[in-house]
Design an enzyme around this catalytic site. Structure first.
Site, PDB file in Angstrom:
ATOM      1  N   ASP A  96      30.211 -63.064  -8.556  1.00 62.34           N
ATOM      2  CA  ASP A  96      31.238 -63.402  -7.583  1.00 62.34           C
ATOM      3  C   ASP A  96      32.486 -62.583  -7.912  1.00 62.34           C
ATOM      4  OD1 ASP A  96      32.776 -64.856  -5.736  1.00 62.34           O
ATOM      5  OD2 ASP A  96      31.699 -66.700  -6.231  1.00 62.34           O
ATOM      6  N   ASP A 197      34.602 -62.635  -2.582  1.00 58.12           N
ATOM      7  CA  ASP A 197      35.364 -63.808  -2.171  1.00 58.12           C
ATOM      8  C   ASP A 197      36.354 -63.456  -1.054  1.00 58.12           C
ATOM      9  OD1 ASP A 197      36.060 -66.602  -2.981  1.00 58.12           O
ATOM     10  OD2 ASP A 197      38.020 -65.728  -3.364  1.00 58.12           O
ATOM     11  N   GLU A 248      32.231 -63.110   1.841  1.00 51.98           N
ATOM     12  CA  GLU A 248      32.657 -64.403   2.378  1.00 51.98           C
ATOM     13  C   GLU A 248      33.736 -64.137   3.408  1.00 51.98           C
ATOM     14  OE1 GLU A 248      34.534 -68.691   1.005  1.00 51.98           O
ATOM     15  OE2 GLU A 248      35.313 -66.838   0.203  1.00 51.98           O
ATOM     16  N   HIS A 322      30.012 -74.368  -3.016  1.00 50.14           N
ATOM     17  CA  HIS A 322      30.945 -75.152  -3.833  1.00 50.14           C
ATOM     18  C   HIS A 322      32.218 -75.548  -3.084  1.00 50.14           C
ATOM     19  CE1 HIS A 322      32.269 -71.066  -3.782  1.00 50.14           C
ATOM     20  NE2 HIS A 322      33.441 -71.438  -4.249  1.00 50.14           N
ATOM     21  N   ASP A 323      32.367 -75.104  -1.843  1.00 51.39           N
ATOM     22  CA  ASP A 323      33.545 -75.474  -1.044  1.00 51.39           C
ATOM     23  C   ASP A 323      33.199 -76.456   0.066  1.00 51.39           C
ATOM     24  OD1 ASP A 323      35.129 -73.609  -2.436  1.00 51.39           O
ATOM     25  OD2 ASP A 323      34.592 -71.996  -1.036  1.00 51.39           O
TER      26      ASP A 323
HETATM   27  C1  GLC Z   1      36.847 -68.847  -1.633  1.00 54.05           C
HETATM   28  C2  GLC Z   1      36.148 -69.611  -2.717  1.00 54.05           C
HETATM   29  C3  GLC Z   1      36.955 -70.829  -3.031  1.00 54.05           C
HETATM   30  C4  GLC Z   1      38.302 -70.382  -3.523  1.00 54.05           C
HETATM   31  C5  GLC Z   1      38.979 -69.453  -2.521  1.00 54.05           C
HETATM   32  C6  GLC Z   1      40.124 -68.727  -3.146  1.00 54.05           C
HETATM   33  O1  GLC Z   1      36.904 -69.536  -0.442  1.00 54.05           O
HETATM   34  O2  GLC Z   1      34.850 -69.906  -2.326  1.00 54.05           O
HETATM   35  O3  GLC Z   1      36.344 -71.673  -3.940  1.00 54.05           O
HETATM   36  O4  GLC Z   1      39.124 -71.477  -3.752  1.00 54.05           O
HETATM   37  O5  GLC Z   1      38.107 -68.453  -2.062  1.00 54.05           O
HETATM   38  O6  GLC Z   1      39.669 -67.801  -4.092  1.00 54.05           O
END
Ligand code: GLC
Length: 550
Positions: A96, A197, A248, A322-323
């Protein structure tokens, strides 16, 4: 080239996966110890969320040093052993990469704060408005303003997320150079994939007040995003052409995703988009309590499926990470139909066109945390919003209700390995409470039961490998107006799949429109469906996949 269309990725949140040394935090050795379990499931890649040195304000998404393993997760040697042992089992590792921002503890930001011009240019420092207010009215994703004041400069710095996560300035070529260096470092170690990310936020547009929203339209899918992604993609491919990448994408558009993940666009292998998971939001507002909109879910999934296919672009398909809250709690049933609904949701997503991602514990049907007190929560976003909701006039009870549904901690409770103490996750005190339902929802129990959710996932993964139509087929939506069924066809050469899912507890009838007795049922969550008629009565959360070869 890696045929990622045939692959499945398993996401591990190391902090909550398995603790090898009893300190209450999961670690890399813990992951290595569980490789046999992961191999049994049958996935091809493990995506590890960040384990780099970090103050952990956002559980590692605030990186202090991209080159080192945070001691709480172990050592570099532990990581190398994990890579090696995974490779022996034919499992590749995806890392990641958090490059929209660093931690405020990162050396670059510390030097910036000390006034070094070079490093100030690694971030966004801006003067306030003439009236003394912040440079723009944008809202941070974690609540409050995106600007934090620095007295010494009489300037503010930008942080789209927490104040401890200053945004990197990708317009500065030195930043991009550093990023490529980091990627190469990990590629040399043998990493075979990257998840980037919030990567569609890296190219900022103009800094102006947003009169229509929270500011996101000024930095989402920004002006140079495609150029920057192509640049990183080239750097990666030069090093190792086998590497797969997934971005993402926060609040992205289809049009941009055609390019991000288009076959010939040379940006990313695939994208995560989240529109289908905002069907229990009010517009873009997550901190509300409304039932999820099934019709919207269907329309969004179908739109992304068909349009991405038409543009030869590739999706990552997923319900959980995880979110996100746990899917069985969100769109399924935690009670009587727990098992049926968890299997149905798995089938619905795994037979879509795209590379499926499974989030640890999803394959066991793990549920939301069920926390009732703020002291049980750990997530910075949840803690901030608990306060913000009450500042807006909500009662403590109402704020709790919303957290119970939307908090990211719902998916961060420790992996449930067994019915022993602490679910077999740790011999110490877990950093976050374990869901008490580990007594009956756990890996040990499911591995022994051939009818378990675990084996349903295993079978879905095998089907993707065995049947080309699952991996490569076109997609055609079915039963568009049906109020409770999500069904579609996949076609590839002379193969055809019909995937049928009842998303509700109530029985319902579906007219398939053709006799189905010449199909073979590949997977289902009840005894065989009645295959003689062209009309099927679907039991609660019933789901099946029919196959035929012409
Ligand atoms: C992404 C991650 C999340 C994090 C955010 C900021 O959305 O999946 O867990 O808090 O980015 O890095």
């Amino acid at each position: 080239m890696t045929d990622f269309k045939k692959c499945v990725v398993y996401q591990i949140y190391p902090k909550s996966f398995s603790d090898s040394n009893g300190d209450g935090f999961g670690d890399l050795k813990g992951v290595t110890e569980k490789l046999d379990y992961i191999k049994t499931l049958g996935v091809d890649y493990i995506w590890l969320t960040p384990f780099y040195v970090s103050p952990q304000n956002d559980n590692g998404y605030d990186v202090e040093d991209y080159y080192r393993v945070d001691p709480r997760y172990g050592t570099m040697q532990d990581f190398e052993v994990l890579l090696e042992e995974a490779a022996k089992k034919g499992i590749r590792i995806m890392l990641d990469m958090v490059f929209n921002h660093t931690s405020s503890h990162h050396e670059w930001f510390q030097k910036a704060l000390a006034g070094e011009e070079k490093y100030k240019n690694f971030y966004f420092f801006r003067k306030g408005k003439e009236d003394g207010t912040v440079p723009t009215n944008w809202e941070s994703k974690f609540g409050g303003s995106v600007w934090e004041y620095v007295d010494a400069f009489d300037e503010y710095y930008l942080h789209l997320f927490d104040v401890s996560q200053p945004d990197l300035n990708w317009d500065n070529p030195q930043v991009r150079e550093e990023i490529c260096k980091i990627l190469k470092f990990w590629i040399k170690k043998g990493v075979k994939g990257f998840r980037f990310d919030v990567v569609n936020l890296i190219s900022k547009g103009s800094f102006e007040d947003d009169t229509k929203g929270d500011g996101r339209r000024f930095y989402t899918d920004g002006p140079n995003i495609h150029t920057y992604l192509q640049e990183i993609s080239r750097a990666i491919a030069d090093e190792d052409a086998e590497i797969i990448t997934v971005g993402e994408m926060s609040s992205t558009s289809l049009e941009n995703c055609y390019k991000y993940a288009g076959e010939d666009c040379k940006e990313l292998s695939m994208v995560f988009s989240f529109h289908h998971l905002k069907v229990d939001f009010m517009d873009n507002e997550k901190w509300v309590m409304i039932p999820y909109d099934f019709d919207k879910l269907k329309r969004i999934l179908f739109e992304w499926q068909t349009k991405m296919a038409a543009h030869h672009a590739w999706n990552a398909v997923f319900w959980c990470n995880h979110d996100q809250p746990r899917i069985v709690s969100r769109f399924g049933d935690e009670g009587e139909y727990w098992k049926e609904s968890a299997k149905m949701l798995a089938t619905a997503i795994h037979c879509l066109r795209g590379t499926p991602y499974i989030y640890q514990g999803e394959e066991l049907g793990m549920t939301n945390a069920g926390f009732t007190d703020i002291s049980q929560y750990r997530d910075v976003e949840s803690l901030n919003h608990f306060r913000i909701l009450q500042d807006k006039g909500m009662s403590r009870e109402q704020a709790y209700e919303i957290l119970r549904i939307h908090s990211r901690d719902n998916s961060r409770t420790p992996m449930q390995w067994s019915d022993e103490k602490n679910a077999g996750f740790t011999a110490g005190n877990p950093w976050i409470e374990i869901n008490p339902n580990y007594r009956y929802i756990n890996a040990q129990t499911e591995i022994k039961d051939e009818d378990s959710i675990f084996y349903h996932y295993q079978k879905l993964i095998q089907l993707r490998k065995e049947y080309d139509v699952v991996a490569y087929g076109d997609i055609e939506p079915m039963a568009l107006d049906h109020p409770s069924v999500f069904a579609y066809k996949r076609r590839w050469k002379n193969e055809e799949l019909t995937v049928v899912n009842n998303f509700y507890k109530k029985e319902t009838v579906l007219n398939i429109g053709e006799p189905i007795n010449d199909y073979r049922c590949l997977i289902s969550n009840y005894d065989r469906p009645d295959m003689k008629k062209d009309q099927v009565t679907l039991r609660p959360f019933e789901s099946f996949v029919l196959y035929r070869k012409n």
